[in-house]
Design a protein around this motif. Structure first.
Motif, PDB file in Angstrom:
ATOM      1  N   LEU A   1       3.006  16.624   2.062  1.00 45.39           N
ATOM      2  CA  LEU A   1       2.280  16.425   3.322  1.00 45.39           C
ATOM      3  C   LEU A   1       1.565  15.078   3.329  1.00 45.39           C
ATOM      4  N   CYS A   2       0.868  14.792   2.217  1.00 45.93           N
ATOM      5  CA  CYS A   2       0.102  13.554   2.168  1.00 45.93           C
ATOM      6  C   CYS A   2       1.028  12.343   2.230  1.00 45.93           C
TER       7      CYS A   2
ATOM      8  N   VAL B   1       2.001   6.358   8.748  1.00 49.77           N
ATOM      9  CA  VAL B   1       1.123   5.222   8.998  1.00 49.77           C
ATOM     10  C   VAL B   1       1.826   3.918   8.623  1.00 49.77           C
ATOM     11  N   ILE B   2       2.528   3.937   7.499  1.00 52.58           N
ATOM     12  CA  ILE B   2       3.238   2.735   7.056  1.00 52.58           C
ATOM     13  C   ILE B   2       4.247   2.295   8.108  1.00 52.58           C
TER      14      ILE B   2
ATOM     15  N   VAL C   1      -6.617   4.437  -0.353  1.00 47.29           N
ATOM     16  CA  VAL C   1      -5.339   3.874   0.082  1.00 47.29           C
ATOM     17  C   VAL C   1      -5.065   4.227   1.541  1.00 47.29           C
ATOM     18  N   LEU C   2      -5.103   5.531   1.841  1.00 48.62           N
ATOM     19  CA  LEU C   2      -4.839   5.948   3.219  1.00 48.62           C
ATOM     20  C   LEU C   2      -5.886   5.397   4.171  1.00 48.62           C
TER      21      LEU C   2
ATOM     22  N   ASP D   1       1.284  19.980  -0.875  1.00 45.32           N
ATOM     23  CA  ASP D   1       0.231  19.034  -0.504  1.00 45.32           C
ATOM     24  C   ASP D   1       0.691  17.605  -0.719  1.00 45.32           C
ATOM     25  N   PHE D   2       1.387  17.388  -1.837  1.00 46.32           N
ATOM     26  CA  PHE D   2       1.875  16.048  -2.156  1.00 46.32           C
ATOM     27  C   PHE D   2       2.813  15.557  -1.056  1.00 46.32           C
TER      28      PHE D   2
ATOM     29  N   LEU E   1      -0.794   9.312  -5.137  1.00 46.06           N
ATOM     30  CA  LEU E   1      -0.536  10.715  -4.802  1.00 46.06           C
ATOM     31  C   LEU E   1       0.228  11.397  -5.919  1.00 46.06           C
TER      32      LEU E   1
ATOM     33  N   THR F   1      -6.211  14.650   2.484  1.00 40.31           N
ATOM     34  CA  THR F   1      -5.490  14.101   3.634  1.00 40.31           C
ATOM     35  C   THR F   1      -6.326  14.208   4.903  1.00 40.31           C
TER      36      THR F   1
ATOM     37  N   LEU G   1      -5.567  18.494  -2.428  1.00 37.27           N
ATOM     38  CA  LEU G   1      -5.051  17.264  -1.831  1.00 37.27           C
ATOM     39  C   LEU G   1      -4.946  17.399  -0.315  1.00 37.27           C
ATOM     40  N   PHE G   2      -4.816  18.642   0.157  1.00 33.13           N
ATOM     41  CA  PHE G   2      -4.748  18.878   1.604  1.00 33.13           C
ATOM     42  C   PHE G   2      -6.030  18.401   2.277  1.00 33.13           C
TER      43      PHE G   2
ATOM     44  N   GLY H   1       0.028   3.782  -2.730  1.00 35.46           N
ATOM     45  CA  GLY H   1      -0.347   5.100  -2.211  1.00 35.46           C
ATOM     46  C   GLY H   1       0.487   6.204  -2.808  1.00 35.46           C
TER      47      GLY H   1
ATOM     48  N   VAL I   1       2.094  11.776   5.841  1.00 39.13           N
ATOM     49  CA  VAL I   1       1.075  11.066   6.628  1.00 39.13           C
ATOM     50  C   VAL I   1       1.065   9.591   6.241  1.00 39.13           C
ATOM     51  N   LEU I   2       1.116   9.335   4.927  1.00 36.46           N
ATOM     52  CA  LEU I   2       1.067   7.955   4.447  1.00 36.46           C
ATOM     53  C   LEU I   2       2.221   7.148   5.031  1.00 36.46           C
TER      54      LEU I   2
ATOM     55  N   ASN J   1       4.202   2.792  11.176  1.00 35.12           N
ATOM     56  CA  ASN J   1       3.526   2.242  12.342  1.00 35.12           C
ATOM     57  C   ASN J   1       3.022   0.839  12.063  1.00 35.12           C
ATOM     58  N   PHE J   2       2.583   0.614  10.843  1.00 35.03           N
ATOM     59  CA  PHE J   2       1.920  -0.638  10.519  1.00 35.03           C
ATOM     60  C   PHE J   2       2.896  -1.718  10.130  1.00 35.03           C
TER      61      PHE J   2
ATOM     62  N   LEU K   1      -5.341   1.692   4.990  1.00 34.15           N
ATOM     63  CA  LEU K   1      -4.214   1.549   5.921  1.00 34.15           C
ATOM     64  C   LEU K   1      -4.596   1.978   7.321  1.00 34.15           C
TER      65      LEU K   1
ATOM     66  N   LEU L   1       0.812  -1.208   0.000  1.00 36.15           N
ATOM     67  CA  LEU L   1       0.000   0.000   0.000  1.00 36.15           C
ATOM     68  C   LEU L   1       0.846   1.259   0.000  1.00 36.15           C
TER      69      LEU L   1
ATOM     70  N   LEU M   1      -5.011  -0.127  10.956  1.00 38.85           N
ATOM     71  CA  LEU M   1      -4.263   0.191  12.173  1.00 38.85           C
ATOM     72  C   LEU M   1      -5.076  -0.066  13.425  1.00 38.85           C
TER      73      LEU M   1
END
Lengths: 116, 780
Positions: free
Chosen positions: A102-103, A110-111, B246-247, A99-100, A73, B197, B193-194, A69, A106-107, A113-114, B250, A65, B254
Motif C-alpha cells: 500500500l505504501c 506521487v512519483i 521521504v513521502l 502495508d508495504f 519501506l 502512510t 506502516l499503514f 523511498g 502511494v509513493l 505525478n511529480f 515528495l 526519492l 507537489l
C-alpha cells in the motif's frame, strides 16, 4: 604494532560480520538484496545527475526519492517480518507485506505525478 | 463467576463507549455552535481582509473548475504585474470548501458558495476537537482525551481565528495539524506502516493548507532526535519517521507554492539531518543485535574514528554552502520567528502587520485563560510515566510556548498543545480525587472487598472513564455489586491484594478534602466556560467589515466599507484601476470587482513602496506616480469623524517607512515634528502637503466648523484647501471611506511662469508650493 592489531581486529570483525549475516533467514536476505539494489540505483542516478546536470529537477528528485523511498519501506518491512523482533511477534507477515504494498502504491502514485 | 465478571466488564465497556460517543457528539455540536455568534449578531458575512481573497478564489474555483483554477493568472491585482494564483496560494482551504460545495450541490442541496465558506471554519473546529480527543487518547487515555476535546472546543484563541465567517487558512490547518500529530503518535505507539502512510497523507493536507507546516516538519525530527539521545530508540520510531520524511518531502514538493523549497530551504534541513542520524543509529542497533559484544566494541572504535572524519567533512561542506547565501537559506518569515528583532530591522512590511507583534501578558489569559496554569500540571503528569507519546506532547507545548511568545498570531499553535496538557492535568486530578472518594465511600462495608474490587476495578477504571465528571455516577453502581460479591471474593482475594490495598491506600486523600477539591475543579471549569463564551460573543465575533457602536439612542451600524465598494462596482468601469493602501486590496477585488495596484499578499515590496511614496508625496508628484500606473481612482479610509482608529492616517507612518525604504527621497523625520507624529497646526509642511493628509481632510472642516479629528483628538492643521489634481467623487455616510478620481491632464500647457501660480490655488499652502516647486508644472 598498533596497525597490525587494528588490521587483525578489522579482519576478525569482517569475519564475524560475515558469519553472523549468513545466519539470517532467506526471506530477510531477499529483502536486504532488494534494499541494496534500490540504494545502488539511487547512487547511479546521483552520479548521472552530477555528470549531466540537474535540469528537470523534479525528474531527478522523483527518481532519487522513489529509490530511497522504496528502500526505506523495505527496511520497515524487514523490521516487521523479522522473527527476532519482539515487538512485532503478533503481526502476521501478510499484513506487513500488505502495508508495504500500500505504501509503495502511494509513493509511486506521487512519483508518477511529480515526474513531469 | 469469572464469566459473570467478564460479562459485567463487557457491559461496562459498552456503556463507557456509548457514553463517550455521545459526549464527543455533544462536544462537536458545542464547538460548532459557539462560533455562530457573529452570524446571529450581524449576518452571515465574510470577515476581515484575507478571507475575502479566499472567498474570491473559491468562487472562481466553483465557477470554472479545477484545471482553470490551478492555472489561473489573475490580472485584477498588482496591476500591471498580475499574480499567478495557482502557484502562490496554499490551495487546501479553497479546495476543501469547493469540494464541500460540489458535494452539496451534487445532492441538490442549494447552498451558496458564501454560506459554505462562512461555515467551513466551525465545521472544521468540530473535527479538530475530535482529532484532539484521538491524540490525547493516544497519549494518556480516554478520560484525558474527552477533557482535552471539551477544552479545545471552546479555547478563545482558536475561536478567534475560526468563527463563522473567518474563512482563512487556519480554519482547516489546525485540524490538519492535530490530525497529523495524532497519526504520528499512533504510528509511534503501534509501529504500523499503514498509519505511517496515513500520516504522510495528513501531512500533505497540512502542507496544502498553511505555511505553518514547517512547524510539523521541524517538531517531529526534534522529537525523533530527543528519543534517540534519551535512549528510547526503537524500531517503531524508525517506522514512524523514515517513511514520513521521504513521502512527506515528495508530497510537499507537489504543492506548487512549496515546490523545490521542500528540499532546498533551511526549514527542511533538520528533517534530512535527523533522517541520516536515524539511519546511522538504526544500523548501529542492527549490528549490535547480530554481533557479539566484544566484536561490537571493535566495530564501534573502528567506525567511530573513520565516521567522525567523514561527518566533519560533510558538515563543513554543508555549512559552507548554506552560509554562502545571505539569509543562510531561511526565508524572511522563518528568520523573524527565530530572531524576533530581525523583521523590524530588515523587512518593514513583516514588522508592520499587527498580528506579527509579540503578545502581551494579558493576551495569554484572554486567549487560553485557565489553561495557562493547568499546563505545568499537565507537563508533570506527562512524566508519570514518560512514554514516547507523552515526551512528544511535552516537546510540543514547550516549542509552541516559545513561538507564541514571538508572534501573537502563533498563539493559535499554542492552543491545541495547552488543551492537551490541561486535559491530561484535569483528568489525572479527577482520577486521584474520585479514587479517594470511591475507596472511602463504603467505609463500614469492607476492607477486603475494597481490595478485591480494586484489582478488577483498576484495570476497568481506565476503560470506563468516559467523562471524568461521571465517575460519581459509577460510584453508585459499585456498592450494589460489592454486596453481591462480598462472600464469594473474601477468601480468594485476601492474600493477593493486601499489598495492592496498601499501595492504593497510600494515594488516598481525605474524603472531605477530595469532595471539596472536585467541586472546586468543576467550578474552575465553569469559570473557563463562562469566559470562553463571553470571549466568543463579545471579543472575537466582530466582522471588521461592519462596525457597531452603542450610544444612548441605540445601536449604530457603520456599513461604510460595503457602501464604498458597492458604489465602486456600480459607478465605475469594469477596467478602472483603484489605488489604495494594501490592506484593502483583497476586499476591493472581491466586493467591488475592480483591479487594484497592491493587495494583502504583499509579495512585491517595491510596488507597495511606490504606492506608499505616492501617498507621501505632494499632489503633483502623486498624480504623476498614479498616472504612470494607469490609476483612475484613489481610495482612502478616514476615521476622524466617527473615531475609527484603524484608518490610513494612523497607518501613514508605515507608508512613509516602506516608501522610504525603496525611494530615499522620502524621509521619515520630514513628517515628524520633534520626533512626534502630528497632524495639527504644529505639523511639518511636508506632512500638511502630502496626498494622504489632503485626501483625508479635504472639506473635513465643513462637518463641524473646526475640523476636530476624533481619533487624534486635535483640530487639523490645514483646514481650507482645494485639490488641484484630484476630485472627490464619493464619501460614505460616516466619512469612513473617501474615493477620489484623478483629474485628466489638461490639453493646453500654460506658460513657464511661477509667479502666476498663486492665482490658481488658495490657502497658505501655495506660498510653500511655489517656493518648493523646482520643476515647471505644465498641468496647473
Amino acid at each position: 604494532m598498533g596497525r597490525s592489531t587494528t588490521a587483525k581486529e578489522a579482519e576478525a570483525l569482517v569475519q564475524s560480520l560475515r558469519s553472523a549475516y549468513s545466519a539470517t533467514p532467506t526471506n530477510l536476505k531477499i529483502i536486504d538484496f532488494y534494499i541494496a539494489f534500490a540504494v545502488v540505483t539511487a547512487l547511479i542516478q546521483v552520479v548521472y545527475m552530477a555528470i549531466v546536470g540537474s535540469f528537470p529537477f523534479n525528474s531527478f528528485l522523483s527518481g532519487l526519492l522513489s529509490c530511497v523511498g522504496t528502500a526505506v519501506l523495505a527496511v520497515c518491512l524487514r523490521i516487521q517480518v523479522n522473527k527476532e523482533n519482539k515487538e512485532f511477534k503478533d503481526l502476521p507477515p501478510e499484513r506487513a507485506f500488505a502495508d508495504f504494498v500500500l505504501c509503495n502504491l502511494v509513493l509511486h502514485l506521487v512519483i508518477m505525478n511529480f515526474l513531469g | 463467576m469469572a464469566l459473570e465478571d467478564k460479562q459485567e466488564k463487557a457491559v461496562r465497556h459498552a456503556f463507557g463507549n456509548v457514553l463517550s460517543f455521545f459526549v464527543l457528539l455533544l462536544i462537536g455540536v458545542f464547538a460548532f455552535s459557539i462560533r455562530l455568534f457573529s452570524v446571529i449578531k450581524y449576518e452571515s458575512v465574510i470577515h476581515e481582509f484575507d478571507p475575502y481573497f479566499n472567498y474570491r478564489v473559491t468562487q472562481y474555483l466553483t465557477k470554472n473548475g479545477v484545471y482553470d483554477f490551478w492555472n489561473w493568472f489573475d490580472d485584477r491585482t498588482w496591476y500591471p504585474l498580475g499574480r499567478v494564483i495557482g502557484g502562490t496560494i496554499y490551495p487546501g482551504l479553497t479546495l476543501t470548501a469547493g469540494t464541500i460545495w460540489w458535494i452539496l450541490n451534487f445532492f441538490n442541496i442549494p447552498l451558496s458558495v458564501e454560506t459554505v465558506c462562512v461555515f467551513t471554519a466551525p465545521i472544521f473546529s468540530a473535527f479538530s476537537s475530535w482529532a484532539a480527543y484521538l491524540l490525547t487518547k493516544e497519549v494518556k487515555g480516554v478520560g484525558a482525551g474527552l477533557t482535552a476535546a471539551a477544552v479545545l472546543a471552546m479555547v478563545p484563541s482558536y475561536i478567534s481565528r475560526s468563527v463563522a465567517g473567518s474563512y482563512d487558512n487556519e480554519a482547516v490547518a489546525i485540524f490538519a495539524l492535530i490530525f497529523t500529530f495524532y497519526l504520528y503518535v499512533k504510528t509511534l505507539n503501534t509501529g504500523s506502516l499503514f498509519y505511517a502512510t496515513l500520516n504522510a497523507l495528513a501531512y500533505f493536507y497540512m502542507v496544502c493548507s498553511w505555511g505553518g507546516y514547517t512547524f510539523i516538519i521541524n517538531l517531529i525530527p526534534m522529537h525523533v532526535f530527543l528519543c534517540i539521545i534519551t535512549g528510547r530508540y526503537s524500531s517503531r520510531l524508525y517506522i514512524a519517521y523514515a517513511p514520513l520524511v521521504v513521502l512527506g518531502t515528495l508530497l510537499a514538493a507537489l504543492v506548487p507554492v512549496v515546490g523545490f523549497n521542500a528540499v532546498m530551504t533551511s526549514e527542511h534541513f533538520a528533517s534530512f539531518l535527523v533522517f541520516i542520524i536515524l539511519h546511522v543509529v538504526a544500523f548501529a542497533y542492527y549490528l549490535k543485535g547480530i554481533l557479539t559484544p566484544k566484536m561490537f566494541k571493535v566495530a564501534v572504535t573502528l567506525v567511530v574514528s573513520v565516521g567522525m572524519i567523514v561527518c566533519v567533512a560533510v558538515l563543513a561542506i554543508l555549512i559552507a554552502v548554506v552560509a554562502s547565501s545571505p539569509t543562510k537559506g531561511w526565508s524572511g518569515r522563518s528568520l523573524s520567528l527565530l530572531d524576533p528583532t530581525y523583521a523590524s530591522k530588515y523587512i518593514p512590511i513583516i514588522a508592520s502587520v499587527s498580528e506579527h507583534q509579540p503578545p502581551t501578558w494579558p493576551s495569554y489569559f484572554m486567549d487560553i485563560n485557565v489553561l495557562a496554569f493547568l499546563v505545568p500540571a499537565g507537563i508533570i503528569a506527562c512524566f508519570f510515566p514518560l512514554s514516547d507519546a507523552s515526551s512528544f506532547a511535552v516537546l510540543y507545548i514547550v516549542t509552541s510556548v516559545y513561538f507564541s511568545g514571538v508572534m501573537v498570531r502563533l498563539m493559535l499553535v499554542l492552543a491545541p498543545a495547552a488543551c492537551i496538557m490541561s486535559g491530561i492535568a484535569l483528568s489525572e486530578a479527577f482520577d486521584v480525587f474520585a479514587r479517594s472518594i470511591k475507596l472511602q465511600f463504603p467505609i463500614a462495608k469492607q476492607t477486603d472487598d475494597a481490595s478485591a474490587e480494586d484489582s478488577s476495578q483498576v484495570s476497568t477504571n481506565n476503560g470506563v472513564k468516559p467523562a471524568s465528571e461521571k465517575t460519581e455516577d459509577t460510584l453508585k453502581e459499585r456498592p450494589s455489586r460489592k454486596s453481591k460479591k462480598k462472600e464469594k471474593e473474601k477468601e480468594k482475594s485476601k492474600s493477593t491484594s493486601v499489598t495492592k490495598q496498601i499501595k492504593k491506600k497510600l494515594l488516598i486523600l481525605p474524603f472531605e478534602a477530595s469532595l471539596v477539591a472536585i467541586v472546586l475543579l468543576v467550578l474552575l471549569g465553569s469559570f473557563y466556560v463562562v469566559h470562553s463564551v463571553w470571549a466568543a460573543a463579545e471579543a472575537y465575533s466582530a466582522p471588521s467589515i461592519v462596525l457597531t457602536s452603542r450610544s444612548h439612542d441605540g445601536l449604530h451600524v457603520f456599513d461604510d466599507f460595503r457602501e464604498a465598494y458597492s458604489w465602486l462596482s456600480h459607478n465605475t468601469d469594469v477596467d478602472d484601476k483603484v489605488a489604495s493602501w494594501w490592506d484593502y486590496g483583497y476586499q476591493t477585488t472581491a466586493m467591488a470587482n475592480r483591479t487594484v495596484i497592491v493587495d494583502n499578499n504583499t509579495w512585491n515590496n517595491t510596488h507597495i513602496a511606490t504606492v506608499g511614496t505616492a501617498m507621501s508625496s505632494p499632489e503633483k508628484a502623486a498624480w504623476d506616480i498614479f498616472n504612470s500606473l494607469d490609476v483612475k481612482y484613489v481610495l482612502v479610509v478616514f476615521g476622524g469623524l466617527v473615531g475609527y482608529p484603524s484608518d490610513d492616517i494612523n497607518k501613514f507612518l508605515w507608508m512613509v517607512r516602506i516608501g522610504g525604504g525603496v525611494f530615499p527621497h522620502i524621509r521619515e523625520p520630514d513628517y515628524l515634528r520633534d520626533g512626534q507624529y502630528r497632524i495639527d497646526s504644529q505639523a511639518t509642511p511636508t506632512m500638511l502637503n502630502c496626498l494622504m493628509y489632503k485626501l483625508s481632510y479635504y472639506r473635513f472642516v465643513e462637518t463641524d466648523g473646526k475640523g476636530f479629528d476624533r481619533v487624534r483628538h486635535t483640530e487639523i492643521g490645514k483646514k481650507y484647501f482645494k485639490l488641484t489634481h484630484f476630485e472627490e467623487v464619493f464619501t460614505t455616510h460616516h466619512w469612513m471611506v473617501r474615493i477620489y478620481k484623478l483629474k485628466p491632464a489638461k490639453n493646453r500647457i500654460r506658460g513657464k511662469t511661477k509667479k502666476f501660480k498663486s492665482k490658481t490655488s488658495t490657502g497658505r499652502s501655495n506660498q510653500k508650493r511655489s517656493t518648493r516647486a523646482t520643476r515647471k508644472n505644465p498641468y496647473p
